[in-house]
Design a protein around this motif. Structure first.
Motif, PDB file in Angstrom:
ATOM      1  N   GLU A 171       0.830  -1.208   0.000  1.00  0.00           N
ATOM      2  CA  GLU A 171       0.000   0.000   0.000  1.00  0.00           C
ATOM      3  C   GLU A 171       0.865   1.259   0.000  1.00  0.00           C
ATOM      4  OE1 GLU A 171      -3.896   1.933   2.164  1.00  0.00           O
ATOM      5  OE2 GLU A 171      -3.087   0.058   2.935  1.00  0.00           O
TER       6      GLU A 171
ATOM      7  N   GLY B   4       0.975   3.817  -3.105  1.00  0.00           N
ATOM      8  CA  GLY B   4       0.697   5.230  -2.854  1.00  0.00           C
ATOM      9  C   GLY B   4       1.766   6.132  -3.438  1.00  0.00           C
TER      10      GLY B   4
ATOM     11  N   MET C 224       1.397   6.059  -7.271  1.00  0.00           N
ATOM     12  CA  MET C 224       0.208   6.777  -7.716  1.00  0.00           C
ATOM     13  C   MET C 224       0.382   8.285  -7.575  1.00  0.00           C
ATOM     14  SD  MET C 224      -1.684   4.479  -8.987  1.00  0.00           S
ATOM     15  CE  MET C 224      -3.135   5.442  -9.304  1.00  0.00           C
ATOM     16  N   ARG C 225       1.037   8.745  -6.513  1.00  0.00           N
ATOM     17  CA  ARG C 225       1.281  10.187  -6.365  1.00  0.00           C
ATOM     18  C   ARG C 225       2.106  10.724  -7.535  1.00  0.00           C
ATOM     19  NH1 ARG C 225       1.146   8.719  -1.050  1.00  0.00           N
ATOM     20  NH2 ARG C 225       3.357   8.266  -0.861  1.00  0.00           N
TER      21      ARG C 225
ATOM     22  N   ARG D 146      -7.686   3.337  -6.353  1.00  0.00           N
ATOM     23  CA  ARG D 146      -6.651   4.315  -6.720  1.00  0.00           C
ATOM     24  C   ARG D 146      -6.424   4.361  -8.220  1.00  0.00           C
ATOM     25  NH1 ARG D 146      -2.049   4.219  -2.011  1.00  0.00           N
ATOM     26  NH2 ARG D 146      -3.488   4.455  -0.289  1.00  0.00           N
ATOM     27  N   THR D 147      -6.366   3.201  -8.840  1.00  0.00           N
ATOM     28  CA  THR D 147      -6.134   3.189 -10.281  1.00  0.00           C
ATOM     29  C   THR D 147      -7.366   3.702 -11.025  1.00  0.00           C
ATOM     30  OG1 THR D 147      -6.737   0.842 -10.428  1.00  0.00           O
ATOM     31  CG2 THR D 147      -4.397   1.371 -10.232  1.00  0.00           C
TER      32      THR D 147
ATOM     33  N   ARG E  55      -9.370   6.083 -10.009  1.00  0.00           N
ATOM     34  CA  ARG E  55      -9.344   7.547  -9.946  1.00  0.00           C
ATOM     35  C   ARG E  55      -8.401   8.114 -11.010  1.00  0.00           C
ATOM     36  NH1 ARG E  55      -9.875   6.627  -4.372  1.00  0.00           N
ATOM     37  NH2 ARG E  55      -7.645   6.755  -4.022  1.00  0.00           N
TER      38      ARG E  55
END
Length: 192
Positions: free
Chosen positions: A70, A74, A77-78, A136-137, A139
């Motif tokens: 995770e 994260g 993704m940022r 997350r993906t 978004r």
């Protein structure tokens, strides 16, 4: 603040520090030995703890692996969201997502290995994917799709292009580049 609250606060802080110490040790193990090297014994050794101490803080290796995954997801993704946000068009955003993903995981191959390359060994559960990865993906995909649809509205992208499929092609392109790169690096290190 009462003496009891202060003691409880100090205890909570020590517990958080110990847990973070174990997570950092596990990340070091993955960085130095790959996902296959992520074992309770290796993490305990890296954290200078006994194996049972790891189980005090984490129910099992899957729980620890998911905490690390995770964090790594994260971070990735940022980087990708920032790259997409800086883009002026959907096609630029798609390219930026691919480049930022390849660059990020190229600089952090252990994260790619843990999250994408070695899923069966790492024990990342379907529940984790549904709870953490997919939202997350999705978004990021939503932001990319909106920019690509804006390109279509401006005539910069053909109206018949399926923007959702194009977004998935972008992901597959980045994953293919990274899979090829990590495979070639692994083969090259095995056959100097």
């Amino acid at each position: 603040m009462s003496a009891t609250e202060t003691a409880a606060d100090r205890k909570a802080a020590r517990q958080a520090e110990r847990r973070e110490h174990i997570v950092n040790a596990a990340r070091r193990v993955v960085r130095e030995h790959g996902a296959a090297g992520l074992t309770v014994t290796a993490v305990a050794r890296a954290a200078h703890l006994s194996p049972p101490a790891i189980y005090y803080w984490f129910d099992d290796m899957h729980a620890l692996t998911e905490v690390i995954a995770e964090e790594m997801l994260g971070e990735a993704m940022r980087v990708m969201v920032a790259a997409v946000a800086r883009s002026e068009s959907g096609l630029d955003a798609l390219e930026a997502m691919i480049r930022s993903m390849v660059d990020h995981y190229g600089a952090h191959p252990e994260a790619f290995q843990l999250l994408h390359d070695n899923i069966a060994h790492t024990g990342i559960s379907d529940g984790f994917r549904e709870r953490v990865v997919y939202p997350r993906t999705m978004r990021l995909n939503g932001a990319l799709e909106a920019l690509l649809m804006a390109d279509q509205a401006r005539g910069a992208l053909h109206a018949d292009v399926n923007v959702r499929a194009l977004t998935h092609v972008g992901w597959c392109t980045a994953l293919g580049i990274l899979s090829s790169t990590t495979t070639l690096a692994r083969v090259g290190s095995e056959n100097p």
